[in-house]
Design a protein around this motif. Structure first.
Motif, PDB file in Angstrom:
ATOM      1  N   LEU A 127       0.821  -1.210   0.000  1.00 27.96           N
ATOM      2  CA  LEU A 127       0.000   0.000   0.000  1.00 27.96           C
ATOM      3  C   LEU A 127       0.857   1.264   0.000  1.00 27.96           C
ATOM      4  N   LYS A 128       1.865   1.264   0.833  1.00 28.46           N
ATOM      5  CA  LYS A 128       2.740   2.437   0.933  1.00 28.46           C
ATOM      6  C   LYS A 128       3.356   2.758  -0.427  1.00 28.46           C
ATOM      7  N   ARG A 129       3.905   1.760  -1.066  1.00 25.64           N
ATOM      8  CA  ARG A 129       4.551   1.980  -2.367  1.00 25.64           C
ATOM      9  C   ARG A 129       3.537   2.445  -3.412  1.00 25.64           C
ATOM     10  N   GLU A 130       2.406   1.742  -3.475  1.00 25.29           N
ATOM     11  CA  GLU A 130       1.425   2.038  -4.519  1.00 25.29           C
ATOM     12  C   GLU A 130       0.726   3.385  -4.296  1.00 25.29           C
ATOM     13  N   LEU A 131       0.427   3.715  -3.047  1.00 24.20           N
ATOM     14  CA  LEU A 131      -0.264   4.976  -2.789  1.00 24.20           C
ATOM     15  C   LEU A 131       0.628   6.183  -3.036  1.00 24.20           C
ATOM     16  N   ILE A 132       1.895   6.076  -2.686  1.00 16.97           N
ATOM     17  CA  ILE A 132       2.821   7.185  -2.951  1.00 16.97           C
ATOM     18  C   ILE A 132       2.991   7.382  -4.450  1.00 16.97           C
ATOM     19  N   ASP A 133       3.197   6.273  -5.193  1.00 19.17           N
ATOM     20  CA  ASP A 133       3.309   6.375  -6.651  1.00 19.17           C
ATOM     21  C   ASP A 133       2.024   6.935  -7.255  1.00 19.17           C
ATOM     22  N   HIS A 134       0.910   6.502  -6.711  1.00 19.92           N
ATOM     23  CA  HIS A 134      -0.403   6.919  -7.203  1.00 19.92           C
ATOM     24  C   HIS A 134      -0.609   8.428  -7.028  1.00 19.92           C
ATOM     25  N   THR A 135      -0.309   8.930  -5.843  1.00 22.89           N
ATOM     26  CA  THR A 135      -0.494  10.367  -5.605  1.00 22.89           C
ATOM     27  C   THR A 135       0.476  11.203  -6.427  1.00 22.89           C
ATOM     28  N   ASP A 136       1.687  10.708  -6.617  1.00 22.47           N
ATOM     29  CA  ASP A 136       2.648  11.430  -7.464  1.00 22.47           C
ATOM     30  C   ASP A 136       2.130  11.525  -8.896  1.00 22.47           C
ATOM     31  N   ASP A 137       1.580  10.419  -9.397  1.00 18.15           N
ATOM     32  CA  ASP A 137       1.035  10.396 -10.756  1.00 18.15           C
ATOM     33  C   ASP A 137      -0.131  11.379 -10.877  1.00 18.15           C
ATOM     34  N   GLU A 138      -0.982  11.421  -9.861  1.00 16.06           N
ATOM     35  CA  GLU A 138      -2.114  12.350  -9.893  1.00 16.06           C
ATOM     36  C   GLU A 138      -1.632  13.795  -9.891  1.00 16.06           C
ATOM     37  N   ASP A 139      -0.700  14.098  -8.997  1.00 20.52           N
ATOM     38  CA  ASP A 139      -0.248  15.483  -8.855  1.00 20.52           C
ATOM     39  C   ASP A 139       0.482  15.995 -10.094  1.00 20.52           C
TER      40      ASP A 139
END
Length: 232
Positions: A127-139
């Motif tokens: 979760l930590k890895r995927e959520l950080i990557d996910h928010t970076d992609d969104e931003d």
């Protein structure tokens, strides 16, 4: 405001009455990725009485009316994006690294007597890895594309945006499934009676992570992305 009933989709109920997200989360009723089904169906799927659940929804709605709070549905797309970034993205970037050493410690110290903690650690790591990557992609990619489309809703911008939105929704579903598994294997984040302070802290913060992430996903899937699709 939409007239709510047991036939109203779960996602629509949370859109109108955000605090019901807490109720549905505790009842294991998915309001994020699987929320586009009637409350009656969702309740029956969880072996709950739909009318009893709806009475709780109405109670929460009454309190919300008293509070007269600002609903996310009242925000335009740019303001909603800013809200998601300042509340949910900032929370994840601070909480995920901060929680990591506590989960590592609890799984190491108590994992032998509570084997499920090893799976808790595995899930959290993913979760930590995927959520950080996910928010970076969104931003850095998707949110600028949404703002670009809202300012200039051309067919070219729509085609450029659509695959990114679909990918984000798939990632939301994956994160939601991991969080659901966490709730199950931790018995609704209920620590054993003998649990130490750190053990209890981990469960409390994991439950808060679940709450924040489900709210985050709901705002994107059921409000932001739906608004964009309506404009396409």
């Amino acid at each position: 405001m939409t007239e709510l009933s047991v036939e109203t989709n779960v996602s629509e109920i949370v859109k109108e009455v955000p605090q019901t997200g807490d109720l549905f989360r505790k009842l294991r009723i998915d309001f994020c990725c699987g929320g586009k089904i009637p409350l009656r169906t969702a309740a029956i799927d969880q072996h709950l009485d739909p009318d009893e659940v709806f009475e709780k929804v109405k109670s929460i709605q009454s309190k919300q009316t008293e509070y007269k709070q600002l609903l996310p549905t009242s925000l335009d797309e740019k303001a909603l994006i800013e809200h998601i970034q300042t509340k949910h993205h900032a929370y994840l970037r601070e909480e995920l690294p901060s929680l990591t050493p506590y989960i590592t410690k609890v799984s190491k110290v108590h994992g032998e007597n509570h084997p499920h903690l090893m799976r808790v650690k595995e899930i959290f790591t993913v979760l930590k890895r995927e959520l950080i990557d996910h928010t970076d992609d969104e931003d850095h990619v998707v949110f600028p594309l949404i703002n670009q489309f809202i300012e200039n809703p051309t067919e070219e911008h729509a085609k450029q945006l659509q695959p990114h939105v679909l990918e984000l929704e798939e990632e939301h579903e994956n994160a939601g499934n991991l969080l659901k598994e966490l709730r199950v294997i931790t018995d609704n984040f209920t620590p054993p009676e003998s649990a130490c302070g750190t053990f209890r802290l981990v469960y409390q913060r994991l439950e808060q992570l679940e709450k924040d992430t489900f709210e985050h996903i709901h705002l994107e899937n059921n409000i932001l992305f739906e608004n964009v699709r309506t404009a396409i």
